[in-house]
Motif scaffolding. Structure first.
Motif, PDB file in Angstrom:
ATOM      1  N   LEU A  41     -39.257  86.119 -27.286  1.00 31.29           N
ATOM      2  CA  LEU A  41     -38.322  86.849 -26.178  1.00 31.29           C
ATOM      3  C   LEU A  41     -39.132  87.628 -25.098  1.00 31.29           C
ATOM      4  O   LEU A  41     -38.720  87.708 -23.869  1.00 31.29           O
ATOM      5  CB  LEU A  41     -37.585  87.850 -27.120  1.00 31.29           C
ATOM      6  CG  LEU A  41     -36.651  88.861 -26.313  1.00 31.29           C
ATOM      7  CD1 LEU A  41     -35.566  87.906 -25.547  1.00 31.29           C
ATOM      8  CD2 LEU A  41     -36.139  89.763 -27.393  1.00 31.29           C
ATOM      9  N   ASN A 122     -28.022  96.701 -21.405  1.00 33.76           N
ATOM     10  CA  ASN A 122     -26.766  95.458 -21.880  1.00 33.76           C
ATOM     11  C   ASN A 122     -27.648  94.946 -23.198  1.00 33.76           C
ATOM     12  O   ASN A 122     -26.866  94.600 -24.369  1.00 33.76           O
ATOM     13  CB  ASN A 122     -26.208  94.635 -20.989  1.00 33.76           C
ATOM     14  CG  ASN A 122     -27.492  93.868 -20.288  1.00 33.76           C
ATOM     15  OD1 ASN A 122     -28.617  94.216 -20.400  1.00 33.76           O
ATOM     16  ND2 ASN A 122     -27.074  92.693 -19.864  1.00 33.76           N
ATOM     17  N   LEU A 123     -28.651  94.568 -23.061  1.00 30.08           N
ATOM     18  CA  LEU A 123     -29.452  93.987 -24.172  1.00 30.08           C
ATOM     19  C   LEU A 123     -29.697  95.001 -25.458  1.00 30.08           C
ATOM     20  O   LEU A 123     -29.427  94.697 -26.391  1.00 30.08           O
ATOM     21  CB  LEU A 123     -30.866  93.424 -23.804  1.00 30.08           C
ATOM     22  CG  LEU A 123     -30.905  92.260 -22.862  1.00 30.08           C
ATOM     23  CD1 LEU A 123     -32.557  91.794 -22.803  1.00 30.08           C
ATOM     24  CD2 LEU A 123     -30.448  91.069 -23.458  1.00 30.08           C
ATOM     25  N   LYS A 126     -26.562  95.368 -27.433  1.00 30.10           N
ATOM     26  CA  LYS A 126     -25.920  94.028 -27.942  1.00 30.10           C
ATOM     27  C   LYS A 126     -26.612  93.239 -28.681  1.00 30.10           C
ATOM     28  O   LYS A 126     -26.198  92.164 -29.619  1.00 30.10           O
ATOM     29  CB  LYS A 126     -25.380  93.259 -26.798  1.00 30.10           C
ATOM     30  CG  LYS A 126     -24.251  93.662 -26.060  1.00 30.10           C
ATOM     31  CD  LYS A 126     -23.152  94.114 -26.758  1.00 30.10           C
ATOM     32  CE  LYS A 126     -21.928  94.781 -25.828  1.00 30.10           C
ATOM     33  NZ  LYS A 126     -20.712  95.396 -26.746  1.00 30.10           N
ATOM     34  N   TYR A 128     -30.257  92.816 -31.377  1.00 31.83           N
ATOM     35  CA  TYR A 128     -31.499  93.390 -32.032  1.00 31.83           C
ATOM     36  C   TYR A 128     -32.864  92.930 -31.576  1.00 31.83           C
ATOM     37  O   TYR A 128     -32.890  91.561 -31.600  1.00 31.83           O
ATOM     38  CB  TYR A 128     -31.406  93.502 -33.315  1.00 31.83           C
ATOM     39  CG  TYR A 128     -32.670  93.857 -34.227  1.00 31.83           C
ATOM     40  CD1 TYR A 128     -33.091  95.027 -34.217  1.00 31.83           C
ATOM     41  CD2 TYR A 128     -33.705  92.913 -34.582  1.00 31.83           C
ATOM     42  CE1 TYR A 128     -34.276  95.515 -34.521  1.00 31.83           C
ATOM     43  CE2 TYR A 128     -35.135  93.342 -35.354  1.00 31.83           C
ATOM     44  CZ  TYR A 128     -35.480  94.697 -35.160  1.00 31.83           C
ATOM     45  OH  TYR A 128     -36.422  95.074 -35.743  1.00 31.83           O
ATOM     46  N   ARG A 131     -37.825  96.995 -29.938  1.00 30.36           N
ATOM     47  CA  ARG A 131     -37.411  97.570 -28.330  1.00 30.36           C
ATOM     48  C   ARG A 131     -38.790  97.415 -27.776  1.00 30.36           C
ATOM     49  O   ARG A 131     -38.875  97.372 -26.461  1.00 30.36           O
ATOM     50  CB  ARG A 131     -37.143  99.088 -28.367  1.00 30.36           C
ATOM     51  CG  ARG A 131     -35.405  99.091 -29.125  1.00 30.36           C
ATOM     52  CD  ARG A 131     -34.797  97.897 -29.027  1.00 30.36           C
ATOM     53  NE  ARG A 131     -33.379  98.158 -29.537  1.00 30.36           N
ATOM     54  CZ  ARG A 131     -32.329  97.175 -29.518  1.00 30.36           C
ATOM     55  NH1 ARG A 131     -32.781  95.964 -29.069  1.00 30.36           N
ATOM     56  NH2 ARG A 131     -31.203  97.616 -29.889  1.00 30.36           N
TER      57      ARG A 131
ATOM     58  N   LYS B  89     -22.467  96.465 -35.414  1.00 29.49           N
ATOM     59  CA  LYS B  89     -23.840  96.888 -34.519  1.00 29.49           C
ATOM     60  C   LYS B  89     -24.941  97.148 -35.640  1.00 29.49           C
ATOM     61  O   LYS B  89     -26.129  97.037 -35.698  1.00 29.49           O
ATOM     62  CB  LYS B  89     -23.530  97.878 -33.750  1.00 29.49           C
ATOM     63  CG  LYS B  89     -22.973  97.590 -32.487  1.00 29.49           C
ATOM     64  CD  LYS B  89     -23.039  98.710 -31.598  1.00 29.49           C
ATOM     65  CE  LYS B  89     -22.583  98.178 -30.094  1.00 29.49           C
ATOM     66  NZ  LYS B  89     -22.578  99.279 -29.205  1.00 29.49           N
ATOM     67  N   SER B  92     -26.274  94.216 -37.373  1.00 27.65           N
ATOM     68  CA  SER B  92     -27.303  93.584 -36.574  1.00 27.65           C
ATOM     69  C   SER B  92     -28.234  94.207 -36.201  1.00 27.65           C
ATOM     70  O   SER B  92     -29.011  93.924 -35.151  1.00 27.65           O
ATOM     71  CB  SER B  92     -26.554  92.872 -35.381  1.00 27.65           C
ATOM     72  OG  SER B  92     -25.134  93.368 -35.088  1.00 27.65           O
ATOM     73  N   ILE B  94     -28.724  96.896 -34.493  1.00 28.98           N
ATOM     74  CA  ILE B  94     -28.822  97.395 -32.970  1.00 28.98           C
ATOM     75  C   ILE B  94     -28.759  99.010 -33.100  1.00 28.98           C
ATOM     76  O   ILE B  94     -29.624  99.586 -32.292  1.00 28.98           O
ATOM     77  CB  ILE B  94     -27.654  97.053 -32.253  1.00 28.98           C
ATOM     78  CG1 ILE B  94     -27.816  95.702 -31.931  1.00 28.98           C
ATOM     79  CG2 ILE B  94     -27.533  97.998 -30.804  1.00 28.98           C
ATOM     80  CD1 ILE B  94     -26.549  94.564 -31.584  1.00 28.98           C
ATOM     81  N   LEU B 112     -22.282  89.789 -30.423  1.00 27.78           N
ATOM     82  CA  LEU B 112     -21.461  90.648 -30.124  1.00 27.78           C
ATOM     83  C   LEU B 112     -20.713  90.696 -28.594  1.00 27.78           C
ATOM     84  O   LEU B 112     -19.794  91.313 -28.438  1.00 27.78           O
ATOM     85  CB  LEU B 112     -22.314  92.151 -30.279  1.00 27.78           C
ATOM     86  CG  LEU B 112     -22.771  92.585 -31.666  1.00 27.78           C
ATOM     87  CD1 LEU B 112     -23.315  93.816 -31.688  1.00 27.78           C
ATOM     88  CD2 LEU B 112     -21.879  92.036 -32.578  1.00 27.78           C
ATOM     89  N   GLU B 113     -21.455  89.883 -27.752  1.00 29.38           N
ATOM     90  CA  GLU B 113     -20.909  89.738 -26.599  1.00 29.38           C
ATOM     91  C   GLU B 113     -21.398  88.353 -26.071  1.00 29.38           C
ATOM     92  O   GLU B 113     -22.392  87.803 -26.546  1.00 29.38           O
ATOM     93  CB  GLU B 113     -21.538  90.734 -25.797  1.00 29.38           C
ATOM     94  CG  GLU B 113     -21.068  90.782 -24.387  1.00 29.38           C
ATOM     95  CD  GLU B 113     -22.185  91.782 -23.541  1.00 29.38           C
ATOM     96  OE1 GLU B 113     -21.707  92.682 -23.025  1.00 29.38           O
ATOM     97  OE2 GLU B 113     -23.297  91.625 -23.475  1.00 29.38           O
ATOM     98  N   THR B 116     -24.974  87.763 -23.205  1.00 32.81           N
ATOM     99  CA  THR B 116     -25.809  88.977 -23.124  1.00 32.81           C
ATOM    100  C   THR B 116     -27.227  88.566 -22.596  1.00 32.81           C
ATOM    101  O   THR B 116     -27.767  87.630 -22.853  1.00 32.81           O
ATOM    102  CB  THR B 116     -26.117  89.348 -24.564  1.00 32.81           C
ATOM    103  OG1 THR B 116     -24.986  89.532 -25.215  1.00 32.81           O
ATOM    104  CG2 THR B 116     -26.894  90.524 -24.437  1.00 32.81           C
ATOM    105  N   GLY B 117     -27.603  89.246 -21.555  1.00 30.84           N
ATOM    106  CA  GLY B 117     -28.931  89.067 -20.749  1.00 30.84           C
ATOM    107  C   GLY B 117     -28.873  87.948 -19.827  1.00 30.84           C
ATOM    108  O   GLY B 117     -30.002  87.811 -19.193  1.00 30.84           O
ATOM    109  N   ILE B 134     -33.165  85.153 -26.262  1.00 35.72           N
ATOM    110  CA  ILE B 134     -32.371  86.704 -26.736  1.00 35.72           C
ATOM    111  C   ILE B 134     -31.556  86.507 -28.048  1.00 35.72           C
ATOM    112  O   ILE B 134     -31.537  87.381 -28.948  1.00 35.72           O
ATOM    113  CB  ILE B 134     -31.328  87.175 -25.693  1.00 35.72           C
ATOM    114  CG1 ILE B 134     -32.383  87.491 -24.306  1.00 35.72           C
ATOM    115  CG2 ILE B 134     -30.543  88.383 -26.042  1.00 35.72           C
ATOM    116  CD1 ILE B 134     -31.425  87.824 -23.131  1.00 35.72           C
TER     117      ILE B 134
END
Lengths: 288, 425
Positions: A41, A122-123, A126, A128, A131, B89, B92, B94, B112-113, B116-117, B134
């Motif tokens: 990633l 947004n990432l 949504k 994991y 970070r 969330k 997962s 987040i 979840l969407e 994404t990205g 991602i």
């Protein structure tokens, strides 16, 4: 992923796979291992930012050359010609550009890094992943610009028939320090930016301001000796002096106690930056 | 063999919600200002510590516990704000729970969407790789599935076009195609099937069923009860952050339809604010389901009743009370009134109720709202009318075809078909 999965299976003591525990306030044991797992990633985010950086621009990557080049010209004229500052016996454009390189690296890396979390909001909300991948990959992108503008330095050296000494091989070390400095400050700014958008305005100011208080347009040897240690509290002073020492081979261009101070500040910034980032990252998704 | 892959124990998530702040993020100035207030309070200890009135604790989830066995397909059902998305969330990773504990065995992928990205400047091909990364796929895995994904998304010709030039349909198809080709041990999916055109939705549902049949563990959130019934075997029902029921999907869907918020199903006016004229005043309006209970969520197969109560203030001749109904898109559905129901020409002052019975199999799944009005001869102008005051949702729990899609149109008649053999060729 198959290879990885097998490995993870083997590691676990219980039959089946490793068990993931989610709890409040739990700092994950295998955070750094996770970062390694998410290197794909990291690679893709950096690749995306590089691809996107000069999309739909007419001259593309040339921007990475033009901006530092023009700044160099202006600095040479203003500081070298008009102000007539000393150049320590090297052509003024090379003096300026050897500082321009780390400064550009630092300033773009810092700006990208501090905006990276917001830009990828947004990432964060949504998906994991550790970070830390986001600001780190942002820094890598500015490294590409750095490498490209390095071409200008080579061209200048050829133009002025300037041969660097053996010290040029230490350049990667100083580059690393510059990256560490931008990471350190950038991580602080990125995490603070998530909560307080004020830092969106502070960072550009910091970068603009830093350009003048760092020895970019002039040699730090013009700073009176008794002030040099104090001057080295600016972590970029050590980095820039190091770059000049390595590229210009001029003994006078570095002040070792000051360099040691700058470098320890960089280490302190980086360690504290990571600490603060790790502390705040759990709440990123909730507040961003 | 009991093989628990997810164990959730006493999970809770607290948010602090601000009442005055407009922004979601705090500005440094506010923090400094509050700190300064704190300091002044330090020197002036009279007003004791009291909670900041503009902040309030809000438990999005509270004491939620459940277990998921390997291969379970679990639906998470609840109204908006029930805590479904928060639960996903947390699962997962987040966001962190405030208290409680979850243990998960196996690789989790959450969706979840859709998309994404995705980066608008990048081409379809580039986004495919990026999005794959991602979602947790690696390069070799994406390369291996590349052709399959592209074929599923039907975007072969536009692979090297930036996605900003894609139509929204193409964009969604590509995004979903990547997600559909994940193969984790545990898949967490939030309401993502409600995208794209009907045909693509069908394809997505098919893909989801396939995933379920491969013995993977799936956690699925949707408001589409028909999809829920076809995909999931078990379901949990969330209500305002609490897990109220954990049972098979049929039970939960029935419970969900029954426990709805009735505030939209009843409206009551007081004598000041009621829509009124010198002749008539509205009092109350409501919707009753086939059991005679207030209901704003109706089963398309069952009959229901729309009713309005009003007080006539002076004798009126040939009064008509009626309603008008439209759907969420603003399409007029129907209107009706009651003159035939009152056999005498005049109505004396007093309270009345006008009730209109709807048979089952009239309205298609969707959301509808209703207003009422009253008029007298020559029926050119309403005496008084209410605003749109009642809303209700019709659910089609039957599902159609293999994939439970919604039937087209606004009416949902239960029609009889016959097939006769005519000629043998």
């Amino acid at each position: 992923m198959t290879k990885l999965k097998i490995k993870r299976r083997r590691e676990s003591s219980a039959p089946g796979e490793t068990e993931l525990i989610i709890e409040a306030g739990r700092t994950e044991k295998n955070y750094w291992q996770d970062i390694w797992r998410y290197r794909e990633l990291f690679y893709f985010l950096a690749w995306r930012d590089i691809l996107v950086r000069y999309k739909q621009t007419a001259i593309g990557v040339a921007w990475a050359l033009i901006r530092p080049f023009l700044t160099m010209v202006v600095f040479t004229v203003v500081f070298g010609r008009l102000a007539n500052l000393p150049s320590d016996g090297v052509p003024y454009p090379i003096l300026v550009f050897s500082a321009m390189l780390p400064w550009q690296l630092f300033s773009t890396a810092l700006s990208e890094c501090s905006n990276s979390l917001i830009a990828n909001a947004n990432l964060l909300s949504k998906v994991y992943f550790p970070r830390l991948v986001v600001p780190t990959s942002a820094v890598v992108v500015s490294f590409v610009d750095f490498a490209i503008s390095g071409i200008i330095l080579v061209a200048l050296m050829v133009w002025f028939a300037f041969v660097p000494s053996w010290r040029i091989i230490t350049l990667p070390l100083f580059t690393l320090i510059a990256l560490a400095a931008s990471m350190g400050v950038g991580l602080w700014m990125a995490s603070l930016n998530v909560q307080y958008r004020d830092f969106r305005y502070i960072v550009p100011f910091l970068v603009q301001f830093g350009l003048y208080i760092s020895p970019v347009g002039f040699s730090s040897s013009i700073v009176p000796a008794q002030w040099r240690l104090l001057y080295s509290l600016n972590p970029m002073v050590g980095v820039i002096d190091g770059f000049r020492w390595s590229i210009l081979g001029n003994e006078a261009s570095i002040y070792w106690p000051g360099f040691a101070l700058s470098t320890s500040l960089v280490v302190l910034l980086l360690v504290s930056g990571i600490w603060y980032f790790r502390k705040m990252e759990r709440t990123f998704a909730d507040v961003i | 063999m009991s093989d628990t892959v997810i164990r959730v124990e006493n999970l809770g998530k607290k948010y602090i919600i601000g009442h005055q702040q407009q922004e979601r993020y705090t500005a440094l100035r506010d923090v400094l200002a509050n700190k300064a207030k704190g300091i002044t309070q330090l020197f002036n200890p009279k007003p004791s510590k009291r909670p900041n009135p503009s902040l309030e604790e809000f438990w999005a989830l509270k004491d939620v516990s459940f277990e998921v066995e390997r291969g379970d397909r679990i639906g998470i059902i609840g109204r908006n704000g029930a805590g479904k998305s928060t639960l996903l969330k947390i699962l997962s990773r987040i966001t962190e729970p405030t208290n409680g504990r979850i243990s998960i065995k196996g690789r989790v992928a959450s969706l979840l969407e859709v998309g994404t990205g995705f980066h608008p400047e990048l081409t379809g091909r580039e986004n495919l790789f990026l999005n794959g990364a991602i979602l947790g796929m690696d390069r070799t895995e994406i390369r291996r599935k590349f052709d399959e994904i592209v074929a599923f998304a039907e975007v072969e010709r536009f692979l090297d076009t930036p996605v900003k030039r894609y139509s929204s349909g193409m964009y969604i198809r590509l995004a979903f195609a990547v997600a559909a080709h994940l193969d984790p041990e545990i898949l967490i999916v939030d309401e993502v099937l409600a995208v794209g055109d009907a045909q693509f939705q069908k394809k997505c549902l098919g893909k989801m069923e396939q995933v379920g049949q491969q013995g993977r563990t799936v956690l699925f959130v949707s408001h589409n009860m028909a999809a829920m019934r076809s995909l999931c075997s078990r379901a949990i029902l969330l209500n305002q952050g609490h897990l109220t029921e954990d049972s098979n999907v049929e039970n939960i869907v029935a419970k969900y339809l029954a426990e709805e918020d009735i505030s939209e199903a009843v409206v009551k006016w007081d004598s000041q604010t009621a829509p009124q004229s010198s002749e008539i005043r509205f009092i109350r309006a409501y919707i009753l389901d086939n059991q005679g209970d207030y209901a704003s969520l109706l089963d398309c197969r069952k009959r229901f009743q729309i009713a309005v109560e009003y007080e006539i203030l002076k004798p009126l001749r040939d009064l008509r009370i009626g309603f008008f109904m439209q759907n969420l898109e603003g399409v007029a559905i129907c209107g009706s009134n009651d003159p035939m129901a009152w056999t005498e020409p005049a109505r004396e002052p007093g309270r009345y109720v006008s009730q209109c019975d709807f048979p089952g199999y009239v309205l298609n799944a969707g959301r509808y709202s209703v207003y009422f009005g009253a008029d007298i001869p020559p029926y050119t102008k309403l005496l008084v009318s209410t605003p749109y005051c009642l809303s209700f949702t019709v659910e089609d729990v039957e599902g159609h075809g293999l994939l439970n899609e919604k039937l087209p149109g606004v009416v949902r008649p239960n029609l009889n078909w016959k097939v006769n053999y005519l000629v043998h060729t």
